[in-house]
Structures are given as C-alpha cells and as structure tokens.
Design an enzyme around this catalytic site. Structure first.
Site, short mmCIF file in Angstrom:
data_model
loop_
_atom_site.label_atom_id
_atom_site.label_comp_id
_atom_site.label_asym_id
_atom_site.label_seq_id
_atom_site.Cartn_x
_atom_site.Cartn_y
_atom_site.Cartn_z
N GLU A 25 12.14 -2.84 -7.83
CA GLU A 25 12.07 -1.98 -6.65
C GLU A 25 12.53 -0.60 -7.09
OE1 GLU A 25 10.97 -2.54 -3.63
OE2 GLU A 25 10.88 -4.72 -3.41
N SER B 247 8.40 -0.29 -4.43
CA SER B 247 9.47 0.62 -4.03
C SER B 247 9.83 0.29 -2.59
CB SER B 247 9.04 2.09 -4.17
OG SER B 247 8.34 2.52 -3.02
N ARG C 291 1.21 -1.36 4.82
CA ARG C 291 1.79 -2.18 3.75
C ARG C 291 0.80 -3.19 3.16
NH1 ARG C 291 6.65 -4.96 2.18
NH2 ARG C 291 6.48 -7.22 2.21
N ALA D 176 0.79 -1.22 0.00
CA ALA D 176 0.00 0.00 0.00
C ALA D 176 0.83 1.28 0.00
CB ALA D 176 -0.93 -0.04 1.21
N ARG D 177 1.91 1.30 0.76
CA ARG D 177 2.66 2.54 0.95
C ARG D 177 3.59 2.88 -0.21
NH1 ARG D 177 5.36 -0.66 5.88
NH2 ARG D 177 6.84 -1.96 4.75
#
Ligand code: ZN
Length: 723
Positions: free
Chosen positions: A359, A281, A211, A159-160
């Site tokens: 990432e 990320s 998250r 999520a973040r």
C-alpha cells in the site's frame, strides 16, 4: 443506532447505482477500533484511512449520495474530510494519464517504449469487460524461458489508486535502463501496470474515486472488486468481502467471475511467478499471506518477513514530506483488516508465489499543511518519483530473491530462519524446509518431568513451497521441552510466565481473564511497561524469547506500538529486540532470537506499550538444544516416562554413553520381547507396547539397558484400562 435488514441495504444500494455516473467523495465517520472497521466492512465500505480528528477516531471512506444516506440511516455522523482536495475526473494532468489517452496514455506510452527499446516487450494477456487489453510488459529478452524464474509486479487493481500505476511505469523504465544485465538475463521480469483498465479509465472520464471494475451487475449496479474476486478463501465471510453488488468490496457472483481476474490467473498458469508485488495505495503497508483470517501465519512466514522486514527493521521507508509514517508496516494481511478472494492469498495458495501487497504511501497530513496524499495524489513528478525510489529496494530484493527465495535477503538485511521450533508452549509449532521428511514424532518433556511422544501434522494451510509448518497435538500447558525426531531440532523452556498465580516477579501490567492458556493473560490499556524478573541464563546458548500476543492497534495508526526490549544486566541497559504494531484481534505466536542473552546472568525482558491495547500470554525464554533430554537421566540409571503405564507407549531413557546402548524388554518369566541397539547421542527408546506384531497384555515386564558396560534394570507395569 437504527437497524436495517440486509434486504433494505440491498435495496438502498440498488437504488443508489441506477445513477449512471455516481458522484463519489471522501467522507469521514467516527469509529471505535477494529470492531468499528469491521462494521463498515460488513456494510461494504473499504476503509481508506483512520485518523484522529479533534480527539475522535474517524474512518475515511468513499461515499456517494446514496451510500451516505445508508450510513446516516444507520446512525453514522458523516462529514467531509478536512483538507482533502476536490478531485474532479479529468485527463489533463501533468503526471497522471488515462489508459486510452492518445499519444501519452498508458497504452500509447507502453507501445512507444516497446517500439523504441529492445528490452521492453508488450503483450496482452486478456481483455477487460469493455474490451481493453490487459497489458503485460516483459523487461529483458523477448523469449520466455522455463529455466528463468518469473517475477511479477502489478499496479491498479483498484481504479482510483493511480500512484500504483505510475510506480509500475517507472519500474519498467528503471529495469530497462538500469538493472544490471546479469540479473536481467537470469530472470523473466513482468510488469502489469493496470490490472483493471476499465475502472482506471473511468476514474479519468467520469468518477475520480471509482474503485471496482465496470461489470454491470444483475441488480443494475456497477462493479466487482477485482481484489476480492480471486478463488482463494472467496467469500468465506462478509467482512473480508461483500455479497452485496453495489458495495465497494463486492466479491462478484462467483470466484473468478471477472475477465480481468481470469486474465491474471491465466498469466500465472503460463508464467508462475516465484515472487510478486501487487501495488495499491494507500496506507503505508507491505502485506503478505494470510489475509483471510486473523492470527493465521503462512508456513513461509520467515521468507515473507525477511523481504518485507519487521516493524523494528522495515524494508520500505516513507520519505515523502510530512507523511504519516517514516516506514511501511510489514505483516500478514489481517494486520490491516481481513480480506478474502484477495490476490496474494490466491497466488501463494495456487502457485506458492511469495506475493506482497504494497500500500504505497502512508498518507498525509494535517488539514492545514497544504499537503495531501491519498487516493488523490499530487500531480507532481517529484513526490511520485520519491514513492518509486522508496519502493525500489524491495523490488530489487524481490528480483534478486527469485534465484533462491529460501535464501532471500531483504533490504533491511534480514534472512529467512532455517528449520526451527517456532513455538513451544502451549502449542508446538515447527518450521521445516518443505523437502525435509515429515517429523514422525516429537518427544515432549512435560512439566512433571515425564516424556511423552506425540505426532506432528500439517494441514494444507501449513504447507508452503519453501517451508512446511508442523503442529503437534500437544496443546496443554505441559510441554517444557521438545525434540523433533529426525530433524535435529530440540528446544527447552528456561522460564515461563502466563500471568498465573505462581508467576512471581513480573511487574507493570494487569491480569485479564481473556487468556490464551490458564486463567489469565497480561493486559495493558496503552501506556505501561511489563517487566520480567531477572533470569539466569548462564551456560545457555541460542536463547530465544517466545510469547503469544494480540493487540488492538491499527494498520492506519502505527505510531501506536509495542516495543520488546532485552537487558543483559538486570535492567540497567535495554535494547529493542522487536516491535509490534497494527491490528491483531486473534492470538498469534512470536519468536524473537536473543543472541545477546547467551550466558547472561542478569537477563530481563520488558514490554513497553506505546498507546496500544495489548495482551500477552505464555511468555517464555527458551534455548535451542538437541541434548535437552540427556539431562533427564543424567543422574544415573535408566528411566521410564510412565510407570505404571496407562497410555499406548512408554519412553525408556538413560544417560548416554560413548557406545551404542543395548535395550532389551522381557516378560517377567524371562521371554525376550524386544532386542535393539540405540547409538548415541540418542538415549531413548520408545516402546509401543507391542512385540512380534501383538499388543502385549497388562502385567509386569523387565527393561534392561546395557551401556558402556553398565547395566540398568527397571520393572515396568502395564495397567491400561480397556485391555
Ligand atoms: Zn487497493
């Protein structure tokens, strides 16, 4: 350090998450290398970054008041991350927008684009726990054709990780506006900007660093990690995911327990992607299967590597100002840390999808720089655009490769290797196209000059869609040359060194008893160079370097690395031929082609260690050759691999002529048992010691080989025990 039982851990976390909206914040704790990261993973934390602060290695993690208490109880010194901006959840940013925000949110923006642009089509592939649609965008024609290969890009499993959604939104726009029409017309390109819409929404309304998804777990905690819930290697250990519901990397109660996971799975069943990129990320990595176990390489390794690049030729540059790295590290998932139930391992296993986890951004920065990239990313379109443009070449290479992934060309110009021998010693590994027939046997010449034939096998981990890997049952230090019957492959070691007593002329590193083969391996703690003696490669063509290695670098500190260099002139000049970085706790083989070594009289290799504890063993220089076995009998006459024969077969070889050889095997009383011909360039016959369906008894036999009017006779004795 205080020890607590797993049961206490569960209780602490259950207490933790009865708080509705947890305050989550970045924290740092001291760690010692990969073992320290594994310890944090076993407590259920996801390590976001590892950095050196005041000379100490610290891991950056996300904690709540309660999970911080857990860490402190276990003896960790938990501190705030210097320089990290406060990250209140809000939906009032310039660049970032929630899923639900009226008018400008992800859902509204996609609907507006689809309404205004005939090349953008919007579909829901399922619903989240809270009932949000999981939106898939198709760019190009509305119809879905089985004749066109599918390519998939995804954002925000976690999520973040907002920048991943913004990158996919820019990708949709770019593909619709700028992708050449011919490419658009020949691919079915899909983008899923938000895999986890509930968690994503929650980061705007309640908790910026959330998250997981928003599953209410049976113990009262919230959230399953959507990227640990896929049914591939799900829960194989408790470091790659956690069984504890309140943790950051909770894998869920069962494989595919989450509706978001099932939506992605159903999408794959309907539109199996040939290639896929799942954006996350941060860290600056391009990861690919396998991730579940250290040292495990996918059979399609050379295809993954062509697209993702190598540490010497990376596919993705990081051009953000003052970013931690100048390029993203490419490698199998385990080079960061082990994960199980993860998307790329699943997509590759289930559909053969050449799937990458990127990432995005390598992070930033020194605390006093005023810059910070991480989960919290500047609310500024310029750096977001830069991340997008850094990653566009790989996205385009992935789209282009969908036509023929076996011939993929990566942004750095790499292409997959053709069928080849990946490793000769101490384990024979062969990479063949998956359509190629199984190599029914390998002929192996041993250090003692004998030829033995061995079988080859591939287990399910070694079967890919494009390539299969075959592994022989030879796992001794005996193999010196290998020929793969039927595949036209052969290779021979020229030199070999494993840090053993007889391996003279190597300088620079110490010998460690932690060996792959024999008694010792080469080891360096971080700053020395291992240099080979001079090797004479005259008359050798198609030369390659093979070694087995492991290294205790970090996927977060890629400045630590090992360089492999080659010199054609006895060490006067050197050039880089490979670079290794990140974490590799288990031995794995590396093959490096050395075109500059062909014919070199003064060839040397060296291993330059830049700050990374590094092990090497079984270092060899080999040549590709299908004629390596002719040398054996070139001296004249016919030869046999063993005499007396104690095994189940014997290899008869001779100097090949221009015409087919006639091979006869007789009893000592003159009865003919075998009569066959062997056409050149083959110059061997493998006798399984049977004739007419019967196993021949021990005793004396006669071998006769006629080739180009020469006749060779050999007596052969069978002395098998247990006959
Ligand atoms: Zn992630």
């Amino acid at each position: 350090m205080a020890r607590r039982s797993p049961r206490v851990l569960v209780l602490l976390l259950a207490a933790a998450s009865s708080v509705a909206a947890q305050e989550l914040r970045l924290a740092q704790v001291p760690v010692s290398g990969r073992a320290g990261l594994d310890s944090l993973a076993r407590l259920g934390f996801e390590v976001a970054d590892v950095r050196t602060v005041a000379g100490r290695l610290v891991a950056v993690i996300v904690v709540s008041t309660q999970t911080e208490r857990l860490l402190v109880a276990r003896g960790y010194a938990v501190a705030a991350v210097a320089g990290a901006p406060a990250a209140p959840a809000a939906d009032t940013f310039k660049v970032f927008r929630s899923f639900d925000k009226p008018g400008t949110g992800i859902r509204a923006t996609l609907a507006a684009w689809a309404a205004a642009d005939t090349l953008i089509h919007l579909d829901s592939i399922g619903a989240s726990i809270e009932g949000r649609p999981i939106l898939a965008v198709k760019i190009g024609g509305a119809g879905d054709s089985p004749a066109r290969p599918n390519v998939l890009f995804m954002g925000t499993h976690h999520a973040r990780e907002w920048v991943s959604t913004e990158v996919t939104m820019r990708l949709i726009r770019w593909l619709a506006d700028s992708l050449p029409p011919a490419l658009l017309a020949s691919r079915d390109i899909w983008v899923i900007p938000v895999e986890n819409p509930d968690g994503y929404q929650y980061t705007f309304t309640a908790s910026r660093l959330w998250r997981k998804n928003r599953r209410l777990n049976t113990d009262g905690t919230f959230g399953v990690d959507p990227n640990r819930n896929y049914p591939a290697f799900w829960g194989v250990d408790d470091a790659g995911s956690s069984p504890v519901p309140g943790t950051e990397i909770y894998r869920g109660p069962a494989p595919a327990s989450e509706p978001e996971t099932r939506a992605i799975m159903a999408f794959h069943a309907a539109h199996p992607p040939v290639l896929a990129v799942s954006y996350h990320s941060y860290s600056g990595l391009v990861l690919y299967p396998y991730g579940f176990r250290s040292g495990e390489l996918a059979p399609d390794q050379t295809v993954f590597q062509a697209l993702a690049g190598t540490d010497l030729q990376p596919a993705v540059r990081d051009s953000l100002p003052a970013s931690s790295l100048s390029a993203y590290h490419p490698g199998p998932g385990w080079t960061l840390y082990a994960t199980n139930g993860e998307y790329t391992d699943w997509a590759y296993r289930a559909y053969g999808t050449i799937a990458f986890t990127t990432e995005l951004t390598s992070g930033c920065c020194t605390p006093d720089s005023g810059l910070y990239y991480g989960f919290v990313f500047p609310d500024d379109s310029a750096p977001v655009d830069r991340v997008f443009h850094d990653n566009l070449p790989l996205a385009l290479a992935v789209i282009a490769a969908a036509g023929d992934p076996g011939a993929a060309q990566g942004p750095s110009g790499l292409r997959p290797a053709a069928a080849r021998i990946e490793s000769l010693w101490p384990e024979v590994r062969i990479s063949l196209e998956s359509a190629a027939p199984a190599p029914f046997s390998l002929s192996v010449r041993t250090a003692a000059g004998q030829i033995v034939t061995r079988s080859a096998r591939a287990d399910s981990l070694w079967r890919g869609r494009l390539r299969n890997s075959w592994r022989s049952d030879v796992s001794t230090d005996d193999a010196r040359a290998v020929r793969v019957d039927g595949a036209g492959l052969g290779a021979e070691f020229v030199t070999l060194a494993g840090a053993e007593d007889g391996d003279a002329g190597w300088t620079g590193w110490t010998r460690a008893s932690d060996a792959l083969m024999g008694r010792y391996a080469w080891y360096d703690a971080g700053n020395d160079t291992l240099t080979s003696p001079v090797m004479d490669l005259r008359r050798r063509t198609r030369v390659w370097l093979q070694f087995w290695t492991k290294h205790a670098g970090s996927g977060f500190a890629l400045q630590q690395r090992g360089q492999v260099q080659f010199s054609p002139d006895s060490g006067r000049t050197w050039s880089d031929v490979a670079a290794l970085a990140a974490s590799a706790p288990a031995w794995y083989p590396v093959r490096v082609d050395l075109p500059a070594a062909a014919g070199a009289a003064g060839a040397r290799v060296r291993f330059v260690d830049r700050g990374m504890p590094w092990w090497l063993d079984a270092i060899g220089v080999a040549t590709d050759s299908t004629t390596v076995f002719r040398l054996l009998a070139a001296g004249g006459g016919a030869d046999v691999s063993e005499n007396p024969v104690r095994g189940d077969q014997v290899v008869i070889s001779w100097a090949a002529g221009t015409n087919p050889a006639r091979v006869g095997i007789y009893t000592f009383t003159g009865q003919r048992l075998i009569a066959t011909t062997v056409a050149p360039p083959n110059n061997e016959y493998v006798w399984d010691l049977r004739a007419g369906g019967r196993r021949m008894p021990n005793g004396a036999y006669l071998v006769v080989v006629e080739v180009d009017s020469r006749v060779f006779r050999r007596r052969l004795f069978l002395t098998r025990t247990g006959s």
